[in-house]
Scaffold this motif. Structure first.
Motif, PDB file in Angstrom:
ATOM      1  N   LYS A 403      20.225  22.154  14.727  1.00  0.00           N
ATOM      2  CA  LYS A 403      19.723  20.782  14.851  1.00  0.00           C
ATOM      3  C   LYS A 403      18.207  20.777  15.071  1.00  0.00           C
ATOM      4  CE  LYS A 403      23.499  18.182  14.702  1.00  0.00           C
ATOM      5  NZ  LYS A 403      23.691  17.085  13.710  1.00  0.00           N
ATOM      6  N   ILE A 404      17.755  21.678  15.926  1.00  0.00           N
ATOM      7  CA  ILE A 404      16.319  21.759  16.216  1.00  0.00           C
ATOM      8  C   ILE A 404      15.545  22.177  14.975  1.00  0.00           C
ATOM      9  CG2 ILE A 404      14.570  23.018  17.539  1.00  0.00           C
ATOM     10  CD1 ILE A 404      16.616  23.152  19.842  1.00  0.00           C
ATOM     11  N   GLN A 405      16.062  23.155  14.254  1.00  0.00           N
ATOM     12  CA  GLN A 405      15.383  23.639  13.054  1.00  0.00           C
ATOM     13  C   GLN A 405      15.355  22.570  11.961  1.00  0.00           C
ATOM     14  OE1 GLN A 405      13.660  26.377  12.610  1.00  0.00           O
ATOM     15  NE2 GLN A 405      14.084  27.179  14.650  1.00  0.00           N
ATOM     16  N   ASP A 406      16.453  21.838  11.804  1.00  0.00           N
ATOM     17  CA  ASP A 406      16.502  20.756  10.825  1.00  0.00           C
ATOM     18  C   ASP A 406      15.460  19.683  11.167  1.00  0.00           C
ATOM     19  OD1 ASP A 406      18.491  21.973   9.416  1.00  0.00           O
ATOM     20  OD2 ASP A 406      20.124  20.729  10.220  1.00  0.00           O
ATOM     21  N   TYR A 407      15.386  19.362  12.445  1.00  0.00           N
ATOM     22  CA  TYR A 407      14.400  18.369  12.879  1.00  0.00           C
ATOM     23  C   TYR A 407      12.975  18.846  12.574  1.00  0.00           C
ATOM     24  CZ  TYR A 407      11.320  15.708  15.930  1.00  0.00           C
ATOM     25  OH  TYR A 407      10.265  14.956  16.406  1.00  0.00           O
ATOM     26  N   ARG A 408      12.713  20.107  12.858  1.00  0.00           N
ATOM     27  CA  ARG A 408      11.374  20.645  12.649  1.00  0.00           C
ATOM     28  C   ARG A 408      10.980  20.590  11.160  1.00  0.00           C
ATOM     29  NH1 ARG A 408       8.888  23.442  16.585  1.00  0.00           N
ATOM     30  NH2 ARG A 408       7.885  24.819  15.075  1.00  0.00           N
ATOM     31  N   LYS A 409      11.942  20.850  10.306  1.00  0.00           N
ATOM     32  CA  LYS A 409      11.666  20.788   8.866  1.00  0.00           C
ATOM     33  C   LYS A 409      11.332  19.359   8.450  1.00  0.00           C
ATOM     34  CE  LYS A 409      14.594  24.736   7.599  1.00  0.00           C
ATOM     35  NZ  LYS A 409      15.852  25.149   6.919  1.00  0.00           N
ATOM     36  N   GLN A 410      12.116  18.414   8.953  1.00  0.00           N
ATOM     37  CA  GLN A 410      11.876  17.005   8.616  1.00  0.00           C
ATOM     38  C   GLN A 410      10.542  16.518   9.159  1.00  0.00           C
ATOM     39  OE1 GLN A 410      15.262  14.796  10.016  1.00  0.00           O
ATOM     40  NE2 GLN A 410      16.715  15.996   8.807  1.00  0.00           N
TER      41      GLN A 410
END
Length: 413
Positions: A403-410
């Motif tokens: 979830k954290i990595q997905d957020y960072r990409k967005q």
């Protein structure tokens, strides 16, 4: 000058908040008018704010809860409290804010927002049931002491469970902070561009969460689900002898008419120098994008008023939150209030004693709601004995990190 303000404060806290806004408006008649608008729950409020960012129609001031801090920092719509205080030195003195509260809303050494309403976790105990089981409450300052007491209580009277707590993720974050460990890495996201992963499987963290998990799998604790009110109801009814709940539960227990209980500090499993409770609540943000410099100054004057000692004392009495301005400690009326309300006195002391460390600062990430959404189901499975604790911790850690990595990409980080 008109200042628009959005918030998610309902109930007694919302009423007390609006009353203070009304006082500010009257004192600034002809100069500043604040139009405060309740936006529903904190989740509803931040969803509306996110839409407003896209539409270029944000409020002058946004009051939103603790876990939205990372998102608001990353959105780059606001001007930091540090910058506003530096530009307006005659208004709020940031040095008057309690270290534990200021620490939560600080990143890279800069205060991002001014805390308004601050809660902390407490341990509530049924005095009669503890006495009946022969529990020495001086042992309840540590998690191991609470564990032993819960087991002793249930053994003395199997019809009474030793403890309950809500199953929302705040409590796993609290167990982590009280163990002196960061909930996410690196440094609880407090440096650089925020958190990159969740940390749930360290020895100290696993030990603390495991202590609580075994109370449930051994039938000593009562599972009341994710609702804090359900935990409170069970405790007030005498179904459990102890309860972990927010300081806001003081008001709930009063409404329930419960007598013969005490509030105690949240127990630690780590060192007092680095471990402690993490705060909850909300903070006030000055919006910058689309708002003139004069509007920002007017917004800051409102925030400075709401964070003043006089207002914080009144608001704390009405809402049950802890006052964030240290000058309240010098108030004779506040000291008299604490003398008559011992639960508030325990909260005030814990707030003052909590060290401002990496562990107690909480995780700074714009993905915190998503993190909580995936951690809780795994913890519920472990606490109900459906899967092993190690499997649950690892699964939660992996899902939350994603979830954290997905957020960072967005967010382009």
């Amino acid at each position: 000058m008109t200042v628009s303000l959005w918030h998610g404060l309902g109930g007694p806290a919302g009423e007390a908040f609006q009353a203070e806004v009304d006082v500010f408006n009257e004192a600034n008649r002809g100069k500043i008018v604040v139009k405060a608008s309740f936006q529903g729950s904190y989740a509803d409020a931040i969803a509306k704010y996110t839409s407003a960012v896209r539409n270029g129609d944000t409020p002058s001031v946004m009051v939103t809860n603790d876990i939205t801090t990372g998102y608001l920092r990353d959105a780059e719509q606001t001007v930091s409290a540090e910058a506003m205080a530096a530009a307006n030195p005659k208004d709020l003195d940031l040095g008057k804010l309690r270290p534990a509260a200021r620490n939560y809303y600080t990143a890279d050494g800069k205060l991002l927002a001014v805390p308004l309403n601050t809660s902390m976790p407490l341990l509530y105990v049924n005095d009669k049931l503890l006495a009946k089981a022969g529990v020495d409450r001086s042992t309840l300052g540590t998690l191991s002491g609470v564990d032993a007491a819960a087991r002793r209580i249930h053994a003395a009277d199997p019809s009474v469970k030793g403890i309950d707590q809500p199953f929302d993720d705040w409590w796993f974050e609290q167990l982590t902070a009280a163990a002196g460990e960061p909930f996410c890495t690196p440094d609880n996201g407090r440096k650089g561009d925020g958190a990159t992963a969740l940390s749930l499987t360290g020895d100290a963290q696993r030990g603390a969460i495991g202590t609580m998990a075994r109370l449930y799998t051994d039938g000593v604790a009562l599972d009341t689900g994710t609702d804090g009110n359900a935990a409170l109801t069970a405790f007030a009814a005498g179904k459990t002898a102890m309860m972990f709940n927010s300081s806001g539960a003081i008001g709930g227990l009063t409404e329930a008419g419960m007598k013969g209980y005490s509030a105690l500090p949240y127990p630690l499993s780590g060192s007092k120098s680095s471990a402690g409770a993490a705060i909850g609540g909300a903070a006030m943000w000055v919006d910058q994008a689309g708002h003139s410099a004069a509007e920002q100054v007017a917004s800051w004057k409102l925030i400075s008023y709401l964070a003043s000692a006089e207002v914080q004392e009144r608001f704390a009495r009405a809402s049950g939150y802890a006052p964030i301005n240290t000058d309240v400690d010098n108030s004779a009326t506040w000291q008299a209030f604490l003398a008559k309300n011992t639960s508030y006195a325990v909260l005030a002391k814990q707030f003052a004693d909590t060290p401002a460390t990496t562990a107690t600062s909480g995780c700074l990430s714009g993905a915190m709601q998503g993190v909580r959404d995936v951690v809780v189901p795994q913890m519920q499975r472990a606490f109900s004995g459906k899967i092993s604790l190690d499997s649950a911790l690892k699964a939660a850690e992996n899902a939350a990190t994603e979830k954290i990595q997905d957020y960072r990409k967005q967010a382009g980080q």
